[in-house]
Motif scaffolding. Structure first.
Motif, PDB file in Angstrom:
ATOM      1  N   CYS A 150       5.137   6.980 -22.665  1.00 14.48           N
ATOM      2  CA  CYS A 150       5.827   7.139 -21.656  1.00 14.48           C
ATOM      3  C   CYS A 150       6.766   8.321 -21.520  1.00 14.48           C
ATOM      4  O   CYS A 150       8.385   7.524 -21.739  1.00 14.48           O
ATOM      5  CB  CYS A 150       5.636   6.635 -20.439  1.00 14.48           C
ATOM      6  N   LYS A 151       7.140   8.855 -22.411  1.00 16.51           N
ATOM      7  CA  LYS A 151       8.257   9.451 -23.015  1.00 16.51           C
ATOM      8  C   LYS A 151       8.330  11.363 -22.551  1.00 16.51           C
ATOM      9  O   LYS A 151       7.374  12.153 -22.607  1.00 16.51           O
ATOM     10  CB  LYS A 151       8.402   8.827 -24.656  1.00 16.51           C
ATOM     11  N   GLY A 152       9.424  11.857 -22.963  1.00 22.46           N
ATOM     12  CA  GLY A 152       9.564  13.366 -22.507  1.00 22.46           C
ATOM     13  C   GLY A 152       9.000  13.538 -21.286  1.00 22.46           C
ATOM     14  O   GLY A 152       9.131  13.460 -20.428  1.00 22.46           O
ATOM     15  N   GLU A 153       8.273  14.354 -21.199  1.00 24.66           N
ATOM     16  CA  GLU A 153       6.973  15.075 -20.119  1.00 24.66           C
ATOM     17  C   GLU A 153       5.707  14.177 -19.852  1.00 24.66           C
ATOM     18  O   GLU A 153       6.264  14.386 -18.781  1.00 24.66           O
ATOM     19  CB  GLU A 153       6.214  16.673 -20.950  1.00 24.66           C
ATOM     20  N   GLU A 154       5.388  13.074 -20.646  1.00 26.13           N
ATOM     21  CA  GLU A 154       5.129  12.350 -20.224  1.00 26.13           C
ATOM     22  C   GLU A 154       5.396  11.578 -18.402  1.00 26.13           C
ATOM     23  O   GLU A 154       5.008  11.229 -17.864  1.00 26.13           O
ATOM     24  CB  GLU A 154       4.302  11.181 -21.103  1.00 26.13           C
ATOM     25  N   LYS A 155       6.328  11.567 -18.986  1.00 23.22           N
ATOM     26  CA  LYS A 155       7.719  11.216 -17.400  1.00 23.22           C
ATOM     27  C   LYS A 155       7.312  11.580 -16.426  1.00 23.22           C
ATOM     28  O   LYS A 155       7.234  11.282 -15.107  1.00 23.22           O
ATOM     29  CB  LYS A 155       9.249  10.677 -18.060  1.00 23.22           C
ATOM     30  N   VAL A 156       7.687  13.043 -16.725  1.00 21.86           N
ATOM     31  CA  VAL A 156       7.730  13.443 -15.745  1.00 21.86           C
ATOM     32  C   VAL A 156       6.268  13.418 -15.336  1.00 21.86           C
ATOM     33  O   VAL A 156       5.918  13.665 -13.133  1.00 21.86           O
ATOM     34  CB  VAL A 156       7.666  15.450 -15.809  1.00 21.86           C
ATOM     35  N   LYS A 157       5.538  13.829 -15.667  1.00 21.95           N
ATOM     36  CA  LYS A 157       3.656  14.156 -15.102  1.00 21.95           C
ATOM     37  C   LYS A 157       3.106  12.451 -14.527  1.00 21.95           C
ATOM     38  O   LYS A 157       2.939  12.658 -13.734  1.00 21.95           O
ATOM     39  CB  LYS A 157       2.855  13.519 -16.491  1.00 21.95           C
ATOM     40  N   PHE A 202      13.922   4.599  -8.855  1.00 23.23           N
ATOM     41  CA  PHE A 202      12.831   4.674  -9.912  1.00 23.23           C
ATOM     42  C   PHE A 202      13.084   4.462 -10.980  1.00 23.23           C
ATOM     43  O   PHE A 202      14.577   4.994 -11.653  1.00 23.23           O
ATOM     44  CB  PHE A 202      11.886   5.906  -9.661  1.00 23.23           C
ATOM     45  N   LEU A 203      12.656   3.552 -11.963  1.00 21.45           N
ATOM     46  CA  LEU A 203      13.016   3.300 -13.563  1.00 21.45           C
ATOM     47  C   LEU A 203      11.980   3.265 -13.805  1.00 21.45           C
ATOM     48  O   LEU A 203      10.752   3.175 -13.765  1.00 21.45           O
ATOM     49  CB  LEU A 203      12.820   1.251 -13.649  1.00 21.45           C
ATOM     50  N   ILE A 204      11.540   4.924 -15.187  1.00 18.51           N
ATOM     51  CA  ILE A 204      10.930   5.367 -15.974  1.00 18.51           C
ATOM     52  C   ILE A 204      11.516   4.943 -17.197  1.00 18.51           C
ATOM     53  O   ILE A 204      12.256   5.652 -17.731  1.00 18.51           O
ATOM     54  CB  ILE A 204      10.618   6.503 -15.682  1.00 18.51           C
ATOM     55  N   SER A 205      10.492   4.279 -17.713  1.00 17.10           N
ATOM     56  CA  SER A 205      10.951   4.037 -19.774  1.00 17.10           C
ATOM     57  C   SER A 205       9.645   4.185 -20.776  1.00 17.10           C
ATOM     58  O   SER A 205       8.329   3.934 -19.706  1.00 17.10           O
ATOM     59  CB  SER A 205      11.158   2.640 -19.360  1.00 17.10           C
ATOM     60  N   ALA A 206       9.983   4.869 -21.707  1.00 19.85           N
ATOM     61  CA  ALA A 206       9.036   3.974 -22.909  1.00 19.85           C
ATOM     62  C   ALA A 206       8.744   3.273 -23.307  1.00 19.85           C
ATOM     63  O   ALA A 206       7.479   2.884 -23.483  1.00 19.85           O
ATOM     64  CB  ALA A 206       9.202   5.150 -23.813  1.00 19.85           C
ATOM     65  N   SER A 207       9.223   2.161 -22.651  1.00 18.10           N
ATOM     66  CA  SER A 207       9.481   0.522 -22.675  1.00 18.10           C
ATOM     67  C   SER A 207       8.081   0.348 -22.209  1.00 18.10           C
ATOM     68  O   SER A 207       7.334   0.206 -21.573  1.00 18.10           O
ATOM     69  CB  SER A 207      10.754   0.189 -22.519  1.00 18.10           C
ATOM     70  N   PRO A 208       7.079  -0.418 -22.952  1.00 15.52           N
ATOM     71  CA  PRO A 208       5.986  -1.768 -22.139  1.00 15.52           C
ATOM     72  C   PRO A 208       6.390  -1.871 -20.675  1.00 15.52           C
ATOM     73  O   PRO A 208       7.288  -2.526 -20.383  1.00 15.52           O
ATOM     74  CB  PRO A 208       5.894  -2.640 -23.281  1.00 15.52           C
ATOM     75  N   GLU A 209       4.815  -1.638 -20.401  1.00 18.70           N
ATOM     76  CA  GLU A 209       5.379  -2.210 -18.609  1.00 18.70           C
ATOM     77  C   GLU A 209       4.887  -3.700 -18.343  1.00 18.70           C
ATOM     78  O   GLU A 209       5.377  -3.866 -17.361  1.00 18.70           O
ATOM     79  CB  GLU A 209       4.593  -0.800 -18.004  1.00 18.70           C
TER      80      GLU A 209
END
Length: 212
Positions: free
Chosen positions: A151-158, A108-115
C-alpha cells in the motif's frame, strides 16, 4: 460532501518506523528473537541494491512472527501499541487530528505498514478509517504472505477509491488534506487541495510543517 484529512503513518504521525519498532519490541519480550536480526539486515540490503522489491522484503522481514496464531498476534499488537507505539506519536499530529475532526473532517490513516498492527491506532478516537498493507492468515496463523499489493504510492489512491466507492462517500477533494513525510505519497498529495509535507528536509512546492 465529505472532507477528508488523510495522514500517512511512519515519520508523519510517528517519530520512528513502526515495523522496525515492532521487531524491536518482540526482541525486548524474548531475547532469542534477536536471531532474526541478520535476516532483517540482509533483506534491507537486498532491497537497497534493487534485488528485492517491497513485497519480498516485507515478507522476508516478517519471519519473526511467521505462523504465530492470530489470537496471539492480536495480543502482541495490543501490547505493542500500549507499551511503545502510542508513545511514538507526534503531539502535533494528534492536535491536527483533533482540530480537523472538530471542523467536520473524516480522519483517514493510509500507510504502507502492515494493517494487522496499524488497526491499533483506532485507539485514537478521532480516527475514522485505517488502510494499510494486508497480509494473509492461513488456518488461523499468520502466513507471511502479502494480500494484494504493497500500500504505497498509486496503490494508496486505489485503496482509498475502493473505500469511497464501497461506502458511497461523496468526497470534496479540493478542500481535503493530505499529510506525509515523503514524496512517495505524491499521488495522494496531488489528489487533495491542501497537501502538506511533514518535517521534510528540502525546499518544495508543497508547504512543509514541522511536527514534534
Amino acid at each position: 460532501m465529505d472532507k477528508l484529512a488523510i495522514f500517512d503513518v511512519d515519520y508523519t504521525i510517528t517519530r520512528k518506523e513502526t515495523l522496525m519498532e515492532l521487531f524491536k519490541y518482540v526482541i525486548s519480550k524474548d531475547k532469542k528473537m534477536i536471531k532474526f536480526l541478520p535476516r532483517a539486515i540482509f533483506s534491507g540490503t537486498m532491497y537497497g541494491v534493487g534485488i528485492y522489491d517491497e513485497r519480498k522484503v516485507k515478507e522476508k522481514f516478517l519471519k519473526f512472527i511467521d505462523k504465530i496464531e492470530e489470537k496471539h498476534l492480536v495480543d502482541l499488537v495490543k501490547s505493542f501499541y500500549e507499551d511503545r507505539l502510542s508513545k511514538l506519536l507526534y503531539k502535533d499530529a494528534l492536535d491536527m487530528m483533533k482540530k480537523l475532526k472538530h471542523e467536520g473532517y473524516k480522519i483517514f490513516l493510509i500507510s504502507a505498514s502492515p494493517e494487522f498492527y496499524l488497526t491499533e491506532l483506532y485507539a485514537i478516537k478521532e480516527v475514522d478509517l485505517i488502510i494499510g498493507t494486508k497480509f494473509l492468515f492461513e488456518e488461523g496463523k499468520f502466513a507471511r504472505k502479502m494480500d494484494g499489493f504493497n500500500c504505497k504510492g498509486e496503490e494508496k489512491v486505489k485503496r482509498l477509491m475502493e473505500v469511497i466507492k464501497t461506502e458511497n462517500i461523496d468526497v470534496d477533494f479540493e478542500n481535503s488534506y493530505m499529510f506525509s513525510d515523503s514524496l512517495s505519497d505524491k499521488p495522494l498529495l496531488d489528489l487533495v487541495g491542501k497537501p502538506y509535507l511533514i518535517n521534510y528536509k528540502k525546499k518544495h512546492e508543497f508547504e512543509i510543517l514541522k511536527w514534534n
